[in-house]
Design a protein around this motif. Structure first.
Motif, PDB file in Angstrom:
ATOM      1  N   ILE A  30       6.554   3.667   2.558  1.00 29.07           N
ATOM      2  CA  ILE A  30       5.225   3.332   2.324  1.00 29.07           C
ATOM      3  C   ILE A  30       5.911   2.086   0.808  1.00 29.07           C
ATOM      4  O   ILE A  30       5.859   2.658   0.061  1.00 29.07           O
ATOM      5  CB  ILE A  30       4.280   3.310   2.188  1.00 29.07           C
ATOM      6  CG1 ILE A  30       3.512   4.422   3.176  1.00 29.07           C
ATOM      7  CG2 ILE A  30       2.908   2.495   2.503  1.00 29.07           C
ATOM      8  CD1 ILE A  30       2.580   4.566   3.576  1.00 29.07           C
ATOM      9  N   ARG A  31       5.320   0.982   0.986  1.00 30.41           N
ATOM     10  CA  ARG A  31       5.512  -0.060  -0.634  1.00 30.41           C
ATOM     11  C   ARG A  31       4.987  -0.275  -1.159  1.00 30.41           C
ATOM     12  O   ARG A  31       2.991  -0.684  -0.060  1.00 30.41           O
ATOM     13  CB  ARG A  31       6.542  -0.946   0.053  1.00 30.41           C
ATOM     14  CG  ARG A  31       8.357  -0.694   0.302  1.00 30.41           C
ATOM     15  CD  ARG A  31       8.955  -1.658  -0.459  1.00 30.41           C
ATOM     16  NE  ARG A  31       8.920  -2.115  -0.886  1.00 30.41           N
ATOM     17  CZ  ARG A  31      10.209  -1.588  -1.804  1.00 30.41           C
ATOM     18  NH1 ARG A  31      11.369  -0.627  -1.699  1.00 30.41           N
ATOM     19  NH2 ARG A  31      10.415  -2.186  -3.422  1.00 30.41           N
ATOM     20  N   ILE A  32       3.911  -0.978  -1.843  1.00 28.66           N
ATOM     21  CA  ILE A  32       2.849  -0.656  -2.595  1.00 28.66           C
ATOM     22  C   ILE A  32       2.868  -1.835  -3.900  1.00 28.66           C
ATOM     23  O   ILE A  32       4.075  -1.928  -4.024  1.00 28.66           O
ATOM     24  CB  ILE A  32       2.009   0.230  -2.452  1.00 28.66           C
ATOM     25  CG1 ILE A  32       2.223   1.038  -4.201  1.00 28.66           C
ATOM     26  CG2 ILE A  32       1.272   1.351  -1.830  1.00 28.66           C
ATOM     27  CD1 ILE A  32       1.260   2.124  -4.703  1.00 28.66           C
ATOM     28  N   GLY A  33       2.074  -2.420  -4.177  1.00 34.25           N
ATOM     29  CA  GLY A  33       2.338  -3.375  -5.331  1.00 34.25           C
ATOM     30  C   GLY A  33       0.789  -3.286  -6.307  1.00 34.25           C
ATOM     31  O   GLY A  33       0.133  -2.963  -6.238  1.00 34.25           O
ATOM     32  N   LEU A  34       0.952  -4.055  -6.600  1.00 36.17           N
ATOM     33  CA  LEU A  34       0.188  -3.878  -7.806  1.00 36.17           C
ATOM     34  C   LEU A  34      -1.162  -4.279  -7.765  1.00 36.17           C
ATOM     35  O   LEU A  34      -1.975  -3.659  -7.909  1.00 36.17           O
ATOM     36  CB  LEU A  34      -0.202  -6.114  -8.839  1.00 36.17           C
ATOM     37  CG  LEU A  34       1.336  -5.738 -10.506  1.00 36.17           C
ATOM     38  CD1 LEU A  34       1.662  -6.672 -10.770  1.00 36.17           C
ATOM     39  CD2 LEU A  34       1.232  -3.984 -10.959  1.00 36.17           C
ATOM     40  N   ASP A  35      -1.947  -4.810  -6.005  1.00 32.78           N
ATOM     41  CA  ASP A  35      -2.725  -5.447  -5.353  1.00 32.78           C
ATOM     42  C   ASP A  35      -3.441  -4.089  -4.971  1.00 32.78           C
ATOM     43  O   ASP A  35      -4.473  -4.018  -5.870  1.00 32.78           O
ATOM     44  CB  ASP A  35      -3.279  -5.987  -3.881  1.00 32.78           C
ATOM     45  CG  ASP A  35      -3.899  -6.085  -3.501  1.00 32.78           C
ATOM     46  OD1 ASP A  35      -5.089  -6.357  -4.494  1.00 32.78           O
ATOM     47  OD2 ASP A  35      -4.229  -6.816  -3.172  1.00 32.78           O
ATOM     48  N   SER A  36      -2.534  -2.839  -4.382  1.00 33.94           N
ATOM     49  CA  SER A  36      -3.017  -1.681  -4.707  1.00 33.94           C
ATOM     50  C   SER A  36      -3.216  -0.962  -5.731  1.00 33.94           C
ATOM     51  O   SER A  36      -4.214  -0.169  -5.488  1.00 33.94           O
ATOM     52  CB  SER A  36      -2.269  -0.215  -3.249  1.00 33.94           C
ATOM     53  OG  SER A  36      -2.190  -1.217  -1.966  1.00 33.94           O
TER      54      SER A  36
END
Length: 137
Positions: A30-36
């Motif tokens: 799973i990839r996440i970003g700054l939003d998460s």
């Protein structure tokens, strides 16, 4: 003939990747970003991410996208913002509801629909050039 996406679309793509998919989690695919990540800060994190998410909407508006599509993009951003207010569950759902990526896909589909003839022509020319190179080898 070369067809390039406008700078607004390229900026929106980079921003959406940073916000939604910049970091690959170890072990799970799973990839996440700054939003998460920033969204974990109660209230302020989600508000900040909404503000940044609306930058993508503004880039779409500056491209001349129709109001209906802009409204759909705003709706995606507001849903993402609202999910962040649900303790714990909202943070988990936020990992999977990638509003910024959705908004960029709306922008991309619209831009392609507006530039389909040029994209098709450039693709045909590139294919002909490739075929000629293959024949020469």
């Amino acid at each position: 003939m070369e067809v390039k996406a406008p700078s607004e679309l390229l900026k929106a793509q980079k921003l959406a990747n940073l916000l939604d998919t910049a970091v690959k989690l170890p072990i799970i695919p799973i990839r996440i970003g700054l939003d998460s990540l920033i969204g974990l800060i109660p209230g302020a994190g989600d508000a900040l991410m909404l503000f940044i998410s609306l930058r993508i909407v503004w880039l779409g508006k500056s491209l001349g996208m129709p109001k209906a599509l802009i409204a759909q993009m705003i709706k995606n951003s507001v849903i993402d913002f609202a999910l962040g207010f649900i303790p714990f569950i909202g943070d988990i759902v936020d990992i999977f509801y990638k509003a910024n990526q959705k908004n960029v896909r709306i922008m991309e589909r619209w831009w392609i629909s507006q530039n389909k003839a040029n994209v098709d022509k450039a693709t045909q020319q590139a294919l002909e050039t490739w075929a000629a190179q293959q024949d020469a080898n």
